[in-house]
Design an enzyme around this catalytic site. Sequence first.
Site, mmCIF file in Angstrom:
data_model
loop_
_atom_site.group_PDB
_atom_site.id
_atom_site.type_symbol
_atom_site.label_atom_id
_atom_site.label_comp_id
_atom_site.label_asym_id
_atom_site.label_seq_id
_atom_site.Cartn_x
_atom_site.Cartn_y
_atom_site.Cartn_z
ATOM 1 N N CYS A 104 0.683 -1.202 -0.110
ATOM 2 C CA CYS A 104 -0.236 -0.128 0.070
ATOM 3 C C CYS A 104 0.930 1.308 0.103
ATOM 4 C CB CYS A 104 -1.001 0.008 1.272
ATOM 5 S SG CYS A 104 -2.084 1.334 1.095
ATOM 6 N N HIS A 146 -8.838 -3.770 -2.438
ATOM 7 C CA HIS A 146 -7.883 -2.870 -1.738
ATOM 8 C C HIS A 146 -8.407 -1.423 -1.713
ATOM 9 C CE1 HIS A 146 -3.639 -1.791 -0.320
ATOM 10 N NE2 HIS A 146 -4.388 -0.665 -0.647
ATOM 11 N N GLU A 147 -8.780 -1.020 -2.859
ATOM 12 C CA GLU A 147 -9.142 0.595 -2.865
ATOM 13 C C GLU A 147 -10.444 0.722 -2.373
ATOM 14 O OE1 GLU A 147 -6.827 2.562 -3.385
ATOM 15 O OE2 GLU A 147 -5.382 0.903 -4.225
ATOM 16 N N HIS A 150 -10.158 1.257 1.424
ATOM 17 C CA HIS A 150 -9.759 2.357 1.811
ATOM 18 C C HIS A 150 -11.204 3.146 1.958
ATOM 19 C CE1 HIS A 150 -5.380 2.481 2.074
ATOM 20 N NE2 HIS A 150 -5.278 1.940 0.820
#
Length: 188
Positions: A104, A146-147, A150
């Site tokens: 990351c 993953h994004e 966030h």
Amino acid sequence: MRHGSIPGASGRVRPLTLLGDPVLHTPGAEVTDFGPQLAALVEDMFATMYAARGVGLAANQVGVGLRVFVYDCPDDEDVRHLGHLVNPRLVDVDGVSVRGPEGCLSLPGLEAATPRFDHAVLEGFTMRGDAVRVHGTGFFARCLQHEYDHLEGGVYTDHVTGWRRRRVLRQAAKAPWATRAGAAVTTA
């Protein structure tokens, strides 16, 4: 000859938000204004992602608490996927859960084996407000998940357990950038 502009070409590189900053652990707000400020943010995010040599970047990673992310990521067949999503919703994840290396930009230089599904579908909007649906497989599915995490206020270490989690959080606490993050990194 290339038609259209290269994403990020007119953007400015913004400082990255590092693990420990509260904005990384706060769900992003829905975007309601699809105007020039959003377009400038997306351009800046592409410029920042490319400068940091990443494959994806969420708005909170540049200190902006909005539900926006950009990506330029290959899948397992080496097909390039380039785009952005505004106000995305994760509508489906399925397939095999694969534990693979994940890093990351907000934890520079670190990675841990993180489980992710090998297929993901997200729906959202472009910066102009047009509806879009994005399918990802393999590494690109990992990137999308993953994004999206966030934007929900999470980081990949939230999915890592046991000794792997302890190790990566210890490494984060000792990293040279940990003092720049503005908050302590806990190793619990």
